[in-house]
Structure formats: structure tokens, C-alpha cells
Design a protein around this motif. Structure first.
Motif, PDB file in Angstrom:
ATOM      1  N   SER A 524      25.322 -23.570   6.486  1.00 13.14           N
ATOM      2  CA  SER A 524      25.751 -22.476   5.602  1.00 13.14           C
ATOM      3  C   SER A 524      24.636 -21.985   4.681  1.00 13.14           C
ATOM      4  N   PHE A 525      23.436 -22.539   4.830  1.00  7.62           N
ATOM      5  CA  PHE A 525      22.321 -22.197   3.943  1.00  7.62           C
ATOM      6  C   PHE A 525      21.748 -20.836   4.309  1.00  7.62           C
ATOM      7  N   THR A 526      21.657 -19.920   3.350  1.00  2.52           N
ATOM      8  CA  THR A 526      21.170 -18.561   3.620  1.00  2.52           C
ATOM      9  C   THR A 526      19.820 -18.299   2.969  1.00  2.52           C
ATOM     10  N   GLY A 527      19.144 -19.352   2.515  1.00  2.00           N
ATOM     11  CA  GLY A 527      17.851 -19.191   1.861  1.00  2.00           C
ATOM     12  C   GLY A 527      16.696 -19.281   2.827  1.00  2.00           C
ATOM     13  N   ASP A 528      15.602 -19.884   2.373  1.00  2.29           N
ATOM     14  CA  ASP A 528      14.364 -19.982   3.141  1.00  2.29           C
ATOM     15  C   ASP A 528      14.623 -20.698   4.475  1.00  2.29           C
ATOM     16  N   PRO A 529      14.342 -20.066   5.622  1.00  2.00           N
ATOM     17  CA  PRO A 529      14.569 -20.717   6.913  1.00  2.00           C
ATOM     18  C   PRO A 529      13.821 -22.035   7.053  1.00  2.00           C
ATOM     19  N   ALA A 530      12.636 -22.154   6.439  1.00  2.46           N
ATOM     20  CA  ALA A 530      11.877 -23.407   6.535  1.00  2.46           C
ATOM     21  C   ALA A 530      12.630 -24.551   5.866  1.00  2.46           C
ATOM     22  N   GLU A 531      13.272 -24.256   4.750  1.00  2.77           N
ATOM     23  CA  GLU A 531      14.060 -25.283   4.057  1.00  2.77           C
ATOM     24  C   GLU A 531      15.268 -25.672   4.902  1.00  2.77           C
ATOM     25  N   ARG A 532      15.861 -24.682   5.553  1.00  2.00           N
ATOM     26  CA  ARG A 532      16.998 -24.952   6.430  1.00  2.00           C
ATOM     27  C   ARG A 532      16.568 -25.855   7.589  1.00  2.00           C
ATOM     28  N   THR A 533      15.415 -25.584   8.154  1.00  2.00           N
ATOM     29  CA  THR A 533      14.887 -26.415   9.239  1.00  2.00           C
ATOM     30  C   THR A 533      14.703 -27.855   8.783  1.00  2.00           C
ATOM     31  N   THR A 534      14.161 -28.053   7.586  1.00  2.00           N
ATOM     32  CA  THR A 534      13.953 -29.406   7.063  1.00  2.00           C
ATOM     33  C   THR A 534      15.272 -30.153   6.933  1.00  2.00           C
ATOM     34  N   MET A 535      16.310 -29.459   6.491  1.00  2.00           N
ATOM     35  CA  MET A 535      17.620 -30.097   6.354  1.00  2.00           C
ATOM     36  C   MET A 535      18.136 -30.565   7.709  1.00  2.00           C
ATOM     37  N   PHE A 536      18.002 -29.713   8.713  1.00  2.00           N
ATOM     38  CA  PHE A 536      18.450 -30.100  10.049  1.00  2.00           C
ATOM     39  C   PHE A 536      17.627 -31.276  10.592  1.00  2.00           C
ATOM     40  N   ARG A 537      16.325 -31.272  10.334  1.00  2.00           N
ATOM     41  CA  ARG A 537      15.483 -32.359  10.829  1.00  2.00           C
ATOM     42  C   ARG A 537      15.801 -33.674  10.149  1.00  2.00           C
ATOM     43  N   ASP A 538      16.129 -33.627   8.879  1.00  2.00           N
ATOM     44  CA  ASP A 538      16.544 -34.844   8.176  1.00  2.00           C
ATOM     45  C   ASP A 538      17.830 -35.392   8.792  1.00  2.00           C
ATOM     46  N   ALA A 539      18.732 -34.495   9.150  1.00  2.00           N
ATOM     47  CA  ALA A 539      19.985 -34.931   9.765  1.00  2.00           C
ATOM     48  C   ALA A 539      19.723 -35.554  11.139  1.00  2.00           C
ATOM     49  N   GLU A 540      18.850 -34.941  11.914  1.00  2.00           N
ATOM     50  CA  GLU A 540      18.576 -35.481  13.244  1.00  2.00           C
ATOM     51  C   GLU A 540      17.936 -36.861  13.158  1.00  2.00           C
ATOM     52  N   ARG A 541      17.093 -37.099  12.167  1.00  2.00           N
ATOM     53  CA  ARG A 541      16.489 -38.428  12.012  1.00  2.00           C
ATOM     54  C   ARG A 541      17.570 -39.483  11.798  1.00  2.00           C
ATOM     55  N   ILE A 542      18.557 -39.183  10.974  1.00  2.00           N
ATOM     56  CA  ILE A 542      19.665 -40.118  10.764  1.00  2.00           C
ATOM     57  C   ILE A 542      20.350 -40.423  12.095  1.00  2.00           C
ATOM     58  N   LEU A 543      20.600 -39.383  12.875  1.00  2.00           N
ATOM     59  CA  LEU A 543      21.261 -39.540  14.169  1.00  2.00           C
ATOM     60  C   LEU A 543      20.459 -40.455  15.098  1.00  2.00           C
ATOM     61  N   VAL A 544      19.167 -40.203  15.213  1.00  2.00           N
ATOM     62  CA  VAL A 544      18.337 -40.980  16.131  1.00  2.00           C
ATOM     63  C   VAL A 544      18.229 -42.435  15.665  1.00  2.00           C
ATOM     64  N   GLU A 545      18.092 -42.644  14.356  1.00  2.00           N
ATOM     65  CA  GLU A 545      17.927 -44.001  13.832  1.00  2.00           C
ATOM     66  C   GLU A 545      19.199 -44.833  13.930  1.00  2.00           C
ATOM     67  N   ASP A 546      20.366 -44.198  13.816  1.00  2.00           N
ATOM     68  CA  ASP A 546      21.614 -44.960  13.847  1.00  2.00           C
ATOM     69  C   ASP A 546      22.113 -45.193  15.275  1.00  2.00           C
ATOM     70  N   VAL A 547      21.518 -44.576  16.241  1.00  2.00           N
ATOM     71  CA  VAL A 547      21.718 -44.805  17.677  1.00  2.00           C
ATOM     72  C   VAL A 547      23.188 -44.777  18.121  1.00  2.00           C
TER      73      VAL A 547
END
Length: 608
Positions: A524-547
Motif C-alpha cells: 500500500s506504500f505510494t512513496g519512493d519506489p526504492a523504499e518500497r523495494t527495500t520493504m519487499f526485500r526485507d520481507a523476502e529475507r524473513i521468508l527465506v530464513e524461516d524456510v
């Protein structure tokens, strides 16, 4: 159909029965194919974030492409009467051509969704461009979206395509009496959708309505949704009048079919073939050279024989053995692409032993040699996966995450011991349930099971399960699949689409509040696309680490395309990719306007 001729792969001095020789041949061919078509340019797609692309940025307006109904055939094209494109489809998926009647039982292999215009479509460069909507904009909060519809679009019965048709279609999708098989797509997104499909509010309260006039469509969302225009690639519409008069399967009979797309129904022989012909009343923006599409209904296992016999012009996802023959006999007809950025993976019911143990799940992630699978089975059909988002997909970060689920069997054994299974014989026998495998995925899932046996010492049996039974068991609450193999590809080009599969309460039993919050906040973030990308990447790291899943490979689907199939659809795009792009020969794509049949095509294809 002619009988298949005997073929022996010509591998120079290699013995074609030697697995090592086959692996070498696949590797050499894969290197050549990559240079021609595949991943060299896909990383540029990361800039096409659905909220950050030029046409999808909040409040933006997309301009219409020039309209042209005159199709001037190139000099090397077959005459109009021979502009026939022939493709296969599975006979068990021939209930309807309409997306909003059934997604999983509609004609979808090779040619699909040609009877109306979605609001937007994909260009060959993975851009969202106008289709049934000429422009769109969102309010300041990103929760109310206005689409200006193309007033020139007409149904073949002579009536205009209006907001009422689109409102009726969305309401039909949300109607619990319809029990649409794709209702999950808009859950948590469209205002009132969740309540409507649960029967808690009348369909008239759904957040889709006519605007100021019959050519303005208003769509409201539950939360800010900068990705909504991209999501509406899936917005093919039904005719409200035909639906009311003839019922939901009106497009499965030529005498009642009503179309506003580039094709209309000419023939439907159940379990044999479906024939589309060019819609003479089409007023959309796709100038389509092909005059007829013939869809031959046949078991997937026969497609390669049909292709060899020139009975079809296109097929995808060949079996590994068939790919080897193709590499030897017609290498210039083989293409590979990113497809729908699909990921193939193992998953666990993390609420049940032994997979409620993180160490066990980590051990499994270190036991799979993805490089060996690539070299010996996949070839150009896939690349190793160590994370969820495929290379080139917006916010993909696979390289940075690659050491988390890397191949390390010694570490896997240590983790298994730490989980209480120092003696592998004490680990309970596992049944790996595989959803409706094709020859390729069947071979890979068997290889993965073998690696778990050899690298961890545990007993694993592979069980193939049909699509319906598998999905019913997977999505049961609680799930009935302890250990499974499945795949998932994008529906729209935004990280929210892919990552949302892992949200709590969805397809899998894994639940992580931090992951959920990051994904929803980023969506739902409508600001800087780079910041949005970082949020998604942080989420994916959690996913990969928790297996909750072990990611095996990203599909780079192989296509066979006859040399007489020509046009811009098979030229390199801006990202350097050469293939018929997803979603294929569909009004959701520019492919129908970019593909024609050359004069070298055999006459009479598709006649029987």
C-alpha cells in the motif's frame, strides 16, 4: 495424425544413452540459448515496479495507442486465407473461453482470453499499456481508481462495451452462487469483495461501479493499492446482455457467442478442437494479422509428436527427452524466456512434526544440489532458485540471499542431528506429494527426493496427485499436505502478487506477523519506489530464513515455435528476451498484433 518417426539424438561422438554426455549437451546448448535470448536483459525488469513504472505511478494517465484496423501483411507472409495459427490445449481444460467463468478450466494453453479486452495489457517490454481503458488515475489516498473506457469498443451484437458490462462481470466473479475458482485474487484488495463472496453483503455494495457516464468505471480498494492497474491485466469482461439471456457458457456455443475481442468462436468440438476466427466487428487497438486460430485438444504427452509432424505451430514445456531430440534436430526453433517468473519449490506444514522444527526445514534446504538439477535435467528450462522472487522480477534479491539455502549436505546433517535425528533412520518416512507433474517437474521432484535420501539418509516417497485433489488438500484448513511440491507464477508484475502467497491464512500454514506487516505495508506504500523495494526485500529475507519452503528452480519455460511463425513477437525485446511472451496469444498481450504466418507454412494446417 501420422505416426511418430523414430529419432535418435545426434550428439556428435557422444553416446546418447550416457547421462554425462546428455548433461554436457544440455549445458552447451543452454549456454548458446542464453546468449540468444534469456537472462542477459531480464535484470532490467527490476525497474518496472508496478507502482514505479511511468504508466502505473499514482495519479498518472496512460495514453492510448493509435487505432488501426488495416493489417498490411509483410512480403514474406502467407496470403490471408492461410493466416492460420495452430496450437494445442489439454482436453480436460475446455469448459469455457471466459476468464470470469473459470480460470482453471478455461482454454489457456497457446491461445486464450481473446473474446474481450481487459482494461490493460502487457507490451512486449513488460509494460502495462492501455487496452479497454484509455487512461486511468487514482485519488490522493490510492483507494479510488477511475478508468476511462474506450467508447469505440463494441460487442458483436452491435451494442457498446460499457461500464455496466464490467460491473456485471466483477459482480458475477464475487457472486457466491457462481463459486468462481479465482475469487482469492481480489481478496483483501477490492472493497466489499471479501464480504460479497462470503454472502455477507449484496453484490450491489461491491466497490466497482459506473462513474459519471457509461464509459467511466470506478474501482475502490480496501487499502491504498498502487499496484491495482497492473492487477487488472485480469479484467476481461463478459457481455452483461448475453450473460443474462444465454447464461454463463454463452461463449462455448457459436450460435450464442458474443465477443468484443479480436476473435470470435467458429467451432467447438468437445475433446477434439476449438476454432476461433477473426472478429470482423472488432474495434479495439490490436491489429491482428492471423485470421484463424485452431486449438487442437490433445493430451500433453502427444504434443511433441504433433509438433514434429507439423500439426501444431507452437508448444511449450517439453519433456527433457523431447528437448534433447529438439536440440539435435531443430535447435533454431527453441526459445526460452522468463515466462511468468514461476518458482518451483518444496513446502512444509510447519505446524506439524517434524517440520515444526526450523532445524529440520533448514536441513532439507541444504540437501538439494540445484546446480546438478540444472545441468542434468533443466537445461534451458530453469535456473537454480535460492529465494522466492525470480531474477528480473521487481525487488528480486536472489544473489544477496543465495547463501541461506545453499547446497551444504554436511551442514544439513548437523542441523538434522541438532533437531534430534542424529540417526537418520529415526526420521519418519516422508511422502512428497507433487501437484499434477509434467515430465519436467516429475523428473525434478524425483531427483529432489533422491537427494534427500542420499544427502540426509531419510526415506522419501514421491506421490503424484491430480490438480483438484492436491489443491483441495493444500487449501483445507488445516492443510492436509504435510510435505509437498508445487509452483507459483505471477499474475501481475508486482512483488505483492508473488509474496502474498505466503501471507498468513493463505495457501500455506506458515504464519509470520513481521512478514505479513512488511508485505502489506509495502503493497500500500505510494512513496519512493526504492523504499518500497527495500520493504519487499526485507520481507523476502524473513521468508527465506524461516524456510517454510525450499526453493528449487525458477522456470524459464522452453517453447518450440515453427519457423513459419514470424513477427515482432519473436524479436528481442528491450530486455534482450526472445520468445512469445507471457500471457501469450491473448488480448492481455500485444502478441496477437505481433505474430503472423509466413509463406513457407504448409497449406492445410488445422483443417483436421
Amino acid at each position: 495424425m501420422r505416426e511418430k518417426q523414430a529419432h535418435a539424438p545426434r550428439f556428435l561422438d557422444d553416446d546418447p544413452r550416457d547421462p554425462a554426455a546428455i548433461a554436457r549437451r544440455i549445458a552447451l546448448f543452454d549456454q548458446r540459448l542464453r546468449r540468444r535470448s534469456l537472462l542477459g536483459g531480464t535484470f532490467g525488469l527490476a525497474g518496472l515496479m508496478a507502482s514505479g513504472g511511468r504508466d502505473l505511478r499514482f495519479g498518472s494517465v496512460a495514453t492510448a495507442a493509435p487505432r488501426s484496423q488495416d493489417v498490411a501483411l509483410p512480403d514474406d507472409a502467407a496470403p490471408p486465407e492461410q493466416q492460420v495459427y495452430v496450437v494445442p490445449n489439454r482436453p480436460n481444460l475446455d469448459k469455457t473461453p471466459d476468464f470470469y467463468e473459470s480460470v482453471y478450466e478455461r482454454l489457456s494453453d497457446g491461445a486464450s482470453d481473446l473474446f474481450s479486452e481487459p482494461l490493460v495489457r502487457f507490451s512486449r517490454d513488460f509494460e502495462i499499456i492501455p487496452a479497454g481503458a484509455l487512461e486511468w488515475s487514482g485519488n490522493e489516498e490510492g483507494t479510488v481508481w477511475t478508468f476511462k473506457l474506450d467508447p469505440e469498443l463494441m460487442w458483436s451484437d452491435g451494442t457498446p462495451v460499457t461500464a455496466n458490462d464490467r460491473v456485471t462481470t466483477f459482480r458475477y466473479g464475487a457472486d457466491p452462487a457462481h463459486a468462481w475458482d479465482f475469487t482469492w485474487y481480489f481478496q483483501g484488495v477490492l472493497k466489499g469483495w471479501d464480504e460479497a463472496i462470503a454472502g455477507e453483503i449484496p453484490l450491489e455494495e461491491l466497490g466497482v461501479r459506473q462513474g459519471a457516464d457509461e464509459y467511466e468505471l470506478i474501482i475502490e480498494t480496501q487499502a491504498p493499492a498502487p499496484y491495482l492497474p497492473a492487477m487488472l491485466l485480469y479484467s476481461s469482461t463478459l457481455s452483461a446482455a448475453a450473460l443474462a439471456e444465454h447464461g454463463p457458457l454463452y461463449n462455448s456455443r457459436p450460435e450464442t457467442s458474443v465477443t468484443s475481442g479480436p476473435m470470435r468462436l467458429a467451432e467447438w468440438l468437445v475433446d477434439q478442437r476449438v476454432v476461433y476466427e477473426k472478429n470482423p466487428d472488432y474495434t479495439g487497438k490490436l491489429a491482428v494479422p492471423v485470421n484463424k486460430v485452431v486449438i487442437k485438444l490433445a493430451d500433453v504427452g502427444t504434443w511433441f509428436i504433433m509438433y514434429q509432424n507439423d500439426e501444431i505451430d507452437y508448444m511449450q514445456d517439453p519433456a527433457p527427452a523431447d528437448l534433447l531430440i529438439a536440440q539435435a534436430e531443430f535447435p533454431d526453433q527453441i526459445y526460452s524466456s522468463v515466462g511468468d517468473f514461476r518458482t518451483y519449490y518444496l513446502f512444509f506444514d510447519v505446524t506439524q512434526p517434524p517440520f515444526d522444527s526450523l532445524e529440520v526445514r533448514q536441513a532439507f534446504s541444504h540437501a538439494v544440489d540445484r546446480d546438478a538439477i540444472k545441468q542434468q535435467i533443466l537445461g534451458p528450462a530453469g535456473v537454480p532458485a535460492y529465494s522466492w522472487l525470480a531474477p528480473g522480477f521487481p525487488a528480486a534479491n536472489g544473489e544477496a540471499l543465495s547463501d541461506i539455502q545453499n547446497f551444504d549436505p554436511a551442514k544439513g546433517k548437523e542441523l538434522l542431528a541438532a533437531a534430534g535425528f542424529a540417526d537418520p533412520a529415526s526420521f519418519p518416512k516422508q511422502v512428497l506429494q507433487v501437484r499434477s507433474p509434467n515430465p519436467l517437474t516429475g523428473a525434478v521432484s524425483q531427483a529432489v527426493a533422491g537427494m534427500l535420501r542420499s544427502n540426509l539418509g531419510i526415506e522419501v516417497e514421491v506421490q503424484d496427485v491430480d490438480q483438484d485433489s492436491f489443491m483441495d488438500a493444500l487449501t483445507a484448513k488445516p492443510t492436509e499436505v504435510l510435505f509437498g511440491w508445487v509452483d507459483y507464477g505471477m499474475d501481475f508484475l508486482d512483488p505483492f502478487n508473488m509474496l502474498s502467497v505466503w501471507l498468513s491464512g493463505g495457501r500455506h500454514s506458515w504464519a509470520n506477523p513481521e512478514f505479513d506487516q512488511l508485505v502489506k505495508d509495502a503493497a500500500s506504500f505510494t512513496g519512493d519506489p526504492a523504499e518500497r523495494t527495500t520493504m519487499f526485500r526485507d520481507a523476502e529475507r524473513i521468508l527465506v530464513e524461516d524456510v517454510p519452503g525450499v526453493f528449487i528452480f525458477h522456470g524459464t519455460p522452453v517453447q518450440f515455435v515453427k519457423p513459419w511463425v514470424k513477427g515482432a513477437a519473436l524479436e528481442p525485446d528491450a530486455n534482450g528476451i526472445t520468445s512469445i511472451h507471457w500471457p501469450g496469444y491473448s488480448a492481455g498481450s500485444t502478441v496477437p498484433a505481433e505474430l503472423y504466418i509466413g509463406s513457407d507454412a504448409p497449406v492445410g494446417r488445422g483443417d483436421s
